[in-house]
Design a protein around this motif. Structure first.
Motif, PDB file in Angstrom:
ATOM      1  N   THR A  58       0.910  -1.105  -0.008  1.00  0.00           N
ATOM      2  CA  THR A  58      -0.114  -0.004   0.146  1.00  0.00           C
ATOM      3  C   THR A  58       0.702   1.224   0.048  1.00  0.00           C
ATOM      4  O   THR A  58       1.954   1.167   0.668  1.00  0.00           O
ATOM      5  CB  THR A  58      -0.837  -0.070   1.304  1.00  0.00           C
ATOM      6  OG1 THR A  58      -0.112  -0.040   2.372  1.00  0.00           O
ATOM      7  CG2 THR A  58      -1.966  -1.206   1.199  1.00  0.00           C
ATOM      8  N   ILE A  65      -1.153   9.763  -3.745  1.00  0.00           N
ATOM      9  CA  ILE A  65      -2.291   9.895  -4.344  1.00  0.00           C
ATOM     10  C   ILE A  65      -3.212  11.093  -4.032  1.00  0.00           C
ATOM     11  O   ILE A  65      -4.246  10.901  -3.670  1.00  0.00           O
ATOM     12  CB  ILE A  65      -3.201   8.633  -4.417  1.00  0.00           C
ATOM     13  CG1 ILE A  65      -2.102   7.299  -4.733  1.00  0.00           C
ATOM     14  CG2 ILE A  65      -4.220   8.679  -5.411  1.00  0.00           C
ATOM     15  CD1 ILE A  65      -2.951   5.990  -4.421  1.00  0.00           C
ATOM     16  N   GLY A  66      -2.754  12.166  -4.222  1.00  0.00           N
ATOM     17  CA  GLY A  66      -3.599  13.466  -3.859  1.00  0.00           C
ATOM     18  C   GLY A  66      -4.072  14.140  -4.840  1.00  0.00           C
ATOM     19  O   GLY A  66      -4.667  15.192  -4.654  1.00  0.00           O
ATOM     20  N   PRO A  68       1.393   5.186   0.480  1.00  0.00           N
ATOM     21  CA  PRO A  68       0.836   6.628   1.520  1.00  0.00           C
ATOM     22  C   PRO A  68      -0.278   7.285   0.917  1.00  0.00           C
ATOM     23  O   PRO A  68      -0.225   7.637  -0.508  1.00  0.00           O
ATOM     24  CB  PRO A  68       1.977   7.413   1.798  1.00  0.00           C
ATOM     25  CG  PRO A  68       3.153   6.343   1.543  1.00  0.00           C
ATOM     26  CD  PRO A  68       2.675   5.421   0.312  1.00  0.00           C
ATOM     27  N   SER A  69      -1.225   7.711   1.636  1.00  0.00           N
ATOM     28  CA  SER A  69      -2.254   8.735   1.004  1.00  0.00           C
ATOM     29  C   SER A  69      -1.628   9.972   0.112  1.00  0.00           C
ATOM     30  O   SER A  69      -2.428  10.423  -0.656  1.00  0.00           O
ATOM     31  CB  SER A  69      -3.448   8.829   1.974  1.00  0.00           C
ATOM     32  OG  SER A  69      -2.681   9.761   3.004  1.00  0.00           O
ATOM     33  N   TRP A  70      -0.626  10.433   0.684  1.00  0.00           N
ATOM     34  CA  TRP A  70      -0.152  11.823   0.121  1.00  0.00           C
ATOM     35  C   TRP A  70       0.219  11.626  -1.364  1.00  0.00           C
ATOM     36  O   TRP A  70       0.508  12.703  -1.897  1.00  0.00           O
ATOM     37  CB  TRP A  70       0.979  12.370   1.274  1.00  0.00           C
ATOM     38  CG  TRP A  70       2.111  11.208   1.532  1.00  0.00           C
ATOM     39  CD1 TRP A  70       2.417  10.576   2.331  1.00  0.00           C
ATOM     40  CD2 TRP A  70       3.224  11.563   0.510  1.00  0.00           C
ATOM     41  NE1 TRP A  70       3.387  10.126   2.373  1.00  0.00           N
ATOM     42  CE2 TRP A  70       4.157  10.518   1.180  1.00  0.00           C
ATOM     43  CE3 TRP A  70       3.624  12.220  -0.596  1.00  0.00           C
ATOM     44  CZ2 TRP A  70       5.252  10.134   0.743  1.00  0.00           C
ATOM     45  CZ3 TRP A  70       4.955  11.840  -1.231  1.00  0.00           C
ATOM     46  CH2 TRP A  70       5.756  10.952  -0.642  1.00  0.00           C
ATOM     47  N   THR A 105      -5.814  14.720  -9.051  1.00  0.00           N
ATOM     48  CA  THR A 105      -7.046  14.296 -10.041  1.00  0.00           C
ATOM     49  C   THR A 105      -6.236  13.871 -11.197  1.00  0.00           C
ATOM     50  O   THR A 105      -5.125  14.336 -11.517  1.00  0.00           O
ATOM     51  CB  THR A 105      -7.879  15.360 -10.005  1.00  0.00           C
ATOM     52  OG1 THR A 105      -7.271  16.498 -10.869  1.00  0.00           O
ATOM     53  CG2 THR A 105      -8.587  15.755  -8.625  1.00  0.00           C
TER      54      THR A 105
END
Length: 92
Positions: A50, A56-57, A52-54, A59
């Protein structure tokens, strides 16, 4: 023993001045980098890794704008290089 150092210096100079050594190292580095990034991409796709969410920030529109800016910059650089080459040829 001084002959060993002289031979080592000669080999180092021969490797430094050859036209194939550095490009071969760069190709090997590119293949290694491709292998690592491809393995990471496949692991993320399978779900075993997985990210980190940062990361895929953005569009898809933001990614498209970034790629458009990079393409425009590359086209500009290529245009300048060709222009300089065409100007330099008559002067040579």
């Amino acid at each position: 023993m001084p002959g060993v150092f002289l031979e080592s210096d000669r080999r180092r100079e021969a490797l430094r001045t050859t036209l194939w050594f550095i490009p071969t190292l760069e190709v090997l580095a590119a293949v290694a980098l491709f292998s690592v990034t491809y393995a990471l991409d496949r692991a993320v796709y399978r779900g075993t890794l997985t990210i980190p969410s940062w990361i895929i920030g953005g569009t898809p529109d933001a990614a498209r704008q970034i790629l458009t800016a990079i393409a425009a910059a590359i086209i500009t650089v290529v245009g300048v290089v060709f222009s300089i080459t065409i100007v330099a040829l008559p002067l040579a």
